[in-house]
Motif scaffolding. Structure first.
Motif, mmCIF file in Angstrom:
data_model
loop_
_atom_site.group_PDB
_atom_site.id
_atom_site.type_symbol
_atom_site.label_atom_id
_atom_site.label_comp_id
_atom_site.label_asym_id
_atom_site.label_seq_id
_atom_site.Cartn_x
_atom_site.Cartn_y
_atom_site.Cartn_z
ATOM 1 N N LYS A 107 -2.108 -0.824 6.939
ATOM 2 C CA LYS A 107 -3.237 0.004 7.358
ATOM 3 C C LYS A 107 -3.327 1.162 6.386
ATOM 4 N N ASP A 108 -4.512 1.422 5.850
ATOM 5 C CA ASP A 108 -4.669 2.472 4.850
ATOM 6 C C ASP A 108 -5.991 3.193 5.063
ATOM 7 N N HIS A 109 -6.066 4.369 4.504
ATOM 8 C CA HIS A 109 -7.301 5.153 4.469
ATOM 9 C C HIS A 109 -8.022 4.778 3.188
ATOM 10 N N CYS A 110 -9.273 4.402 3.287
ATOM 11 C CA CYS A 110 -10.031 3.957 2.124
ATOM 12 C C CYS A 110 -11.430 4.553 2.183
ATOM 13 N N TYR B 38 -1.421 8.910 0.217
ATOM 14 C CA TYR B 38 -2.492 8.532 -0.691
ATOM 15 C C TYR B 38 -3.568 7.764 0.050
ATOM 16 N N LYS B 39 -4.767 7.735 -0.542
ATOM 17 C CA LYS B 39 -5.836 6.906 -0.005
ATOM 18 C C LYS B 39 -6.408 6.066 -1.127
ATOM 19 N N LEU C 38 0.568 7.722 5.161
ATOM 20 C CA LEU C 38 0.666 7.613 3.699
ATOM 21 C C LEU C 38 0.123 8.875 3.037
ATOM 22 N N ILE D 225 -6.495 5.366 -6.688
ATOM 23 C CA ILE D 225 -5.632 5.929 -5.662
ATOM 24 C C ILE D 225 -5.615 7.439 -5.853
ATOM 25 N N THR E 291 -4.276 12.286 -0.308
ATOM 26 C CA THR E 291 -5.074 12.642 0.852
ATOM 27 C C THR E 291 -5.122 14.149 0.966
ATOM 28 N N ILE F 207 0.830 -1.205 0.000
ATOM 29 C CA ILE F 207 0.000 0.000 0.000
ATOM 30 C C ILE F 207 0.858 1.246 0.000
ATOM 31 N N SER F 208 1.982 1.208 0.706
ATOM 32 C CA SER F 208 2.843 2.391 0.772
ATOM 33 C C SER F 208 3.492 2.724 -0.568
ATOM 34 N N THR G 52 -3.605 8.231 8.165
ATOM 35 C CA THR G 52 -2.370 7.447 8.165
ATOM 36 C C THR G 52 -1.245 8.348 7.684
#
Length: 147
Positions: free
Chosen positions: A26-29, A70-71, A68, A56, A59, A10-11, A66
Motif C-alpha cells: 500500500k503506497d501513497h501515489c 516516500y510517495k 512510508l 519518488i 512525503t 515499495i518500502s 502511509t
C-alpha cells in the motif's frame, strides 16, 4: 534477470532514482490532473499492475497516508503493464477504536477505521490560516461492540 527488469518493494524506494519497477504493498501515489484519465484507464480496480518509471519523492505535511517516508508520482513516462503477482490481501491497516481512544495509534500517519455513522452535522465554513474551509462534524460507532 537483468538489473533493469528487477522488481523493488515499495518500502525500499528512495528519491535519488527516477526509474523504479514496483509491485505490491500500500503506497501513497499522486499524478497531475492532466494524467488522471490515463491513470484511471490503466489502473482498473481489482487488477494487479506493474508500474514502471515513476518518480519518488518524500512525503510532506503533518499527516501521512502511509508509514512510508516516500510517495510515488505518476509521470508522462510512467508505464502500466499486467502483473503475474496476485494477492488477495486487502492491504488495509485498520486501527482499532481502543488504539485511538488510549492514544497508542500512530499520530504521524493517517489511520483507517471502519464504523457506522450515527450522527452527522451540517457543513460549516471555518477559517484556517485566513482561508475558508468546509467542516462536517460526525460521530461513528464501532460495530464490533454493538453499543
Amino acid at each position: 534477470m537483468s538489473a533493469n527488469k528487477r522488481f523493488h518493494l515499495i518500502s525500499d524506494l528512495k528519491p535519488f532514482k527516477d526509474a523504479w519497477r514496483v509491485q505490491g504493498a500500500k503506497d501513497h501515489c499522486s499524478c497531475k490532473r492532466t494524467l488522471i484519465k490515463r491513470v484511471q484507464r490503466n489502473l482498473p480496480l481489482g487488477k494487479w499492475r506493474v508500474i514502471q518509471n515513476t518518480k519518488i519523492s518524500g512525503t510532506s505535511g503533518k499527516y501521512k497516508p502511509t508509514k512510508l517516508g516516500y510517495k510515488m508520482n505518476i509521470t508522462d513516462d510512467t508505464v502500466f503493464t499486467d502483473s503475474d503477482l496476485t494477492d488477495d490481501s486487502s492491504f488495509l491497516s485498520l486501527a482499532s477504536y481502543e488504539e485511538i481512544l488510549n492514544g497508542s495509534a500512530d499520530t504521524k500517519c493517517l489511520i483507517d477505521i471502519i464504523g457506522q455513522a450515527i450522527d452527522i452535522g451540517e457543513v460549516q465554513i471555518i477559517q484556517v490560516h485566513n482561508e475558508d474551509r468546509k467542516r462536517i462534524l460526525f460521530r461513528i460507532r464501532d460495530n464490533m461492540y454493538r453499543s
